[in-house]
Write a protein that holds these residues in place. Structure first.
Motif, short mmCIF file in Angstrom:
data_model
loop_
_atom_site.label_atom_id
_atom_site.label_comp_id
_atom_site.label_asym_id
_atom_site.label_seq_id
_atom_site.Cartn_x
_atom_site.Cartn_y
_atom_site.Cartn_z
N ARG A 115 0.84 -1.37 0.05
CA ARG A 115 0.03 0.02 0.09
C ARG A 115 1.21 1.25 -0.04
NH1 ARG A 115 -3.89 0.54 4.70
NH2 ARG A 115 -4.81 -1.35 4.05
N ARG A 167 -3.10 -0.05 27.89
CA ARG A 167 -2.68 -0.47 26.45
C ARG A 167 -2.87 0.82 25.55
NH1 ARG A 167 -3.02 -5.86 24.81
NH2 ARG A 167 -3.80 -5.12 22.68
N ARG A 194 1.53 9.20 21.33
CA ARG A 194 1.97 9.55 19.95
C ARG A 194 3.06 10.70 20.01
NH1 ARG A 194 0.24 4.77 16.95
NH2 ARG A 194 -1.62 4.28 17.66
N PHE A 229 2.70 1.27 19.41
CA PHE A 229 2.47 0.13 20.23
C PHE A 229 3.54 -1.06 19.70
CE2 PHE A 229 0.21 -4.05 20.95
CZ PHE A 229 -0.54 -3.94 22.17
N GLY A 232 -9.62 -2.17 7.74
CA GLY A 232 -8.63 -2.59 6.56
C GLY A 232 -7.50 -1.36 6.62
N GLN A 233 -8.06 -0.30 6.51
CA GLN A 233 -7.25 1.23 6.46
C GLN A 233 -6.29 1.42 7.64
OE1 GLN A 233 -6.91 3.11 3.62
NE2 GLN A 233 -7.83 1.37 2.52
N ASP A 250 -3.66 -3.23 12.25
CA ASP A 250 -3.96 -3.98 13.47
C ASP A 250 -4.17 -3.13 14.67
OD1 ASP A 250 -2.55 -6.48 12.48
OD2 ASP A 250 -1.15 -4.85 12.18
N VAL A 253 -4.99 -1.95 18.39
CA VAL A 253 -4.42 -2.25 19.57
C VAL A 253 -5.11 -1.79 20.82
CG1 VAL A 253 -2.10 -2.73 18.54
CG2 VAL A 253 -2.73 -0.38 19.32
N PHE A 254 -5.77 -0.67 20.68
CA PHE A 254 -6.62 -0.13 21.81
C PHE A 254 -8.09 0.60 21.17
CE2 PHE A 254 -7.59 3.68 24.17
CZ PHE A 254 -7.61 2.97 25.63
N GLU A 263 -11.36 2.81 22.81
CA GLU A 263 -12.02 3.42 24.07
C GLU A 263 -13.49 3.73 23.66
OE1 GLU A 263 -10.25 6.43 26.85
OE2 GLU A 263 -11.12 7.64 25.35
N VAL A 313 -12.54 6.13 20.55
CA VAL A 313 -11.05 6.16 20.05
C VAL A 313 -10.64 4.81 19.77
CG1 VAL A 313 -8.57 6.78 20.62
CG2 VAL A 313 -10.47 8.20 21.42
N GLU A 330 -7.24 3.10 18.11
CA GLU A 330 -5.55 3.05 17.81
C GLU A 330 -5.16 1.66 17.18
OE1 GLU A 330 -3.35 5.36 19.66
OE2 GLU A 330 -4.82 6.43 20.66
N SER A 331 -4.68 1.81 16.10
CA SER A 331 -3.79 0.74 15.35
C SER A 331 -2.47 1.04 15.84
CB SER A 331 -4.18 0.97 14.07
OG SER A 331 -3.44 1.99 13.46
N VAL A 332 -1.73 -0.16 15.36
CA VAL A 332 -0.01 0.27 15.50
C VAL A 332 0.31 1.60 15.04
CG1 VAL A 332 2.05 -0.84 15.07
CG2 VAL A 332 0.26 -2.47 15.40
N LYS A 333 -0.36 1.87 14.02
CA LYS A 333 0.13 3.11 12.78
C LYS A 333 -0.39 4.39 13.56
CE LYS A 333 -1.33 1.44 9.01
NZ LYS A 333 -1.96 1.26 7.76
N ALA A 334 -1.73 4.49 14.06
CA ALA A 334 -2.15 5.80 14.32
C ALA A 334 -3.31 5.63 15.03
CB ALA A 334 -2.47 6.47 13.01
N ALA A 335 -3.99 6.76 15.63
CA ALA A 335 -5.20 6.96 16.44
C ALA A 335 -5.98 7.74 15.62
CB ALA A 335 -4.95 7.80 17.58
N PRO A 357 -8.98 -6.02 21.75
CA PRO A 357 -9.25 -4.89 20.54
C PRO A 357 -9.13 -5.53 19.10
CG PRO A 357 -7.29 -4.68 21.86
CD PRO A 357 -7.80 -5.48 22.32
#
Lengths: 372, 123
Positions: free
Chosen positions: A18, A293, A297, A318, B29-30, B33, B35-36, B38, B54, B56-61, B83
């Motif tokens: 992507r 958890r 950022r 994470f 999908g966007q 993963d 991870v949190f 709320e 909220v 949160e993925s590994v990448k962003a909130a 999550p």
């Protein structure tokens, strides 16, 4: 103004990459997913396209000039004592001591090879040209690709492809030939794992990338996992953890300004940097273990008991390996001891954290065996 | 039961005045993963467009907005411990919260499933 397309743009897309905009390039952020790619790299080997980074060569036709001595006027590293085919981490510094970029520099038989960050490479080149002896030629290897193979199985894969690379230890490099293709290979990287960075002509890059991912131990890995891997390794990211407002000692990079350079000075930014070393910085980059958890950022602030800002998070996310959030940030010196509790404020919410040692995940560099 | 969709990639399943809200398969999908998560507490009053949850993925909130106005009746406790349910079953077990609607006419502004499919096909 569109992003620059990598030479392997279609190759990445065919593999399910992507593409996102990064450092002026269209780059693969993920293929299978950040978590899976991260864990794959920690257990096997990942192939990263880092061709957005700037590959530079310093050479001279004038045999009376010592490029190592000239580079020491620019960099705070010990370049004079750097052996042939050895590389070192260093920084490009402003007159006021601020960090303009971080980089890797290698002494080669006839020249020096440098890799700088993609987002600032053009500014770096202009700054270097302005500040280095005119008898030194700076070449930007625009026609060269840079691939990184990282992970505990990277050594075996590379040894199978090019047996001579088994001689390399961490921070050593060499010139190799594979199937008629010239490669410059360094045993280095930015994931905390053993691995290699491979410079190859654009025209040969796909053949090499295909040969590497043909190994079942190797998968292509995107920028997303590259970021979480380097964060776990405690490695700062330029433009985030390092900026022109930060000097090396505050950035916890004192190792990059070794004793001789502190004593002799003679590099750009030496006065303010050595003053910071003598006085001690007011703030320091530290690792933070986040409670709960929810990841914190970049941009979240660190506050005191009264809610006043005393620091900031510069990287956070994470940790796929630890399955909990980790971060890096700047805190006042009196809060830098391991185990110190701090409060982070993010979107109006307080999150507790503790100062912790870095790397968060032990590194797997292949170090030379100790002499008996 | 009717399921509606928003341009912010939330789904809302409505039965009379009771609704369940989550994010779409496209959205998870966007995000990658998760991870949190709320979720809002019961009795939280939400106006259409308010920050409701909220994720949160590994990448962003990312924020999840209230697709319509109402009062939260339940947040999905299962997402606290797991999550990743948002990734594995976004439009089922991975729901975010339930709410009681204050104005069901707000639903008219949302997309139905076919319209949402067309919407994401153009992205």
């Amino acid at each position: 103004m569109g992003d620059i397309k990598l030479h392997l743009d279609q190759w990445h897309q065919d593999l399910g990459g992507r593409m996102v905009s990064f450092a002026g390039y269209s780059m693969p952020v993920q293929y299978d997913g950040v978590m899976a790619e991260h864990l794959w790299t920690r257990e096997n080997a990942g192939l990263f396209d880092v061709s957005h980074m700037g590959q530079l060569i310093f050479s001279s036709d004038d045999s009376s000039i010592d490029i190592g001595i000239e580079l020491e006027k620019l960099l705070p590293a010990n370049i004079i004592k750097l052996g042939v085919n050895r590389l070192r981490y260093s920084m490009l510094l402003a007159q006021d001591g601020g960090i303009l970029d971080d980089l890797m520099v290698t002494r080669r038989e006839h020249d020096f090879y440098m890799v700088v960050n993609g987002a600032v490479k053009h500014e770096d080149m202009a700054y270097i040209r302005e500040n280095i002896d005119d008898r030194i030629t700076l070449n930007y290897m625009e026609d060269h690709y840079l691939l990184a193979l990282q992970g505990p199985k990277a050594g075996d894969v590379m040894k199978h492809l090019i047996p001579e690379t088994d001689m390399l230890y961490f921070m050593q490099a060499g010139h190799y030939n594979w199937d008629g293709i010239d490669l410059w290979i360094s045993r280095s990287g930015y994931t905390g794992e053993d691995g290699f960075e491979i410079s190859v002509h654009n025209d040969d890059a796909q053949k090499l990338a295909d040969a590497l991912i043909a190994y079942e131990e190797v998968k292509p890995i995107g920028l997303g996992a590259r970021d979480s891997l380097r964060l776990e390794a405690g490695l700062p990211l330029y433009g985030h953890d390092l900026t022109p407002e930060i000097m090396p000692f505050a950035a916890n990079l004192s190792f990059a300004v070794p004793k001789r350079r502190r004593e002799e000075a003679g590099f750009i930014g030496d006065d303010p940097i050595l003053k910071q070393f003598a006085d001690g910085p007011s703030d320091l980059r530290v690792g933070l273990a986040i409670e709960g958890r929810q990841p914190v950022r970049e941009g979240a602030i660190i506050v005191d008991d009264q809610g006043q800002q005393i620091g900031a998070i510069t990287s956070g996310g994470f940790s796929p390996t630890l399955q909990r959030p980790i971060a890096m940030g700047y805190v006042p010196m009196h809060l830098t001891e391991q185990g110190t509790g701090i409060i982070i404020q993010q979107r109006g919410k307080n999150i507790a954290a503790k100062v912790t040692a870095m790397p968060f995940v032990p590194n797997g560099y292949r170090r030379p065996p100790r002499a008996a | 039961m009717i399921r509606y969709f928003t341009e912010d990639h939330e789904w809302i399943e409505v039965e009379e005045e009771e609704a369940t809200v989550g994010i779409t398969d496209y959205a998870q999908g966007q995000l990658g993963d998760v991870v949190f998560v709320e979720t809002p507490a019961a009795e939280t009053i939400l106006a259409k467009g308010d920050d409701a949850a909220v994720v949160e993925s590994v990448k962003a909130a990312s924020d999840v907005y209230a697709p319509v106005s109402g009062e939260v009746t339940d947040g999905n406790e299962a997402l606290v411990d797991d999550p990743a349910l948002v990734n594995s079953d976004p439009e089922g077990e991975g729901w975010f919260f339930k709410m009681k609607l204050t104005d069901t006419s707000e639903l008219n502004a949302l997309m139905d499933e076919d319209a949402y499919k067309e919407f994401i096909a153009d992205l």
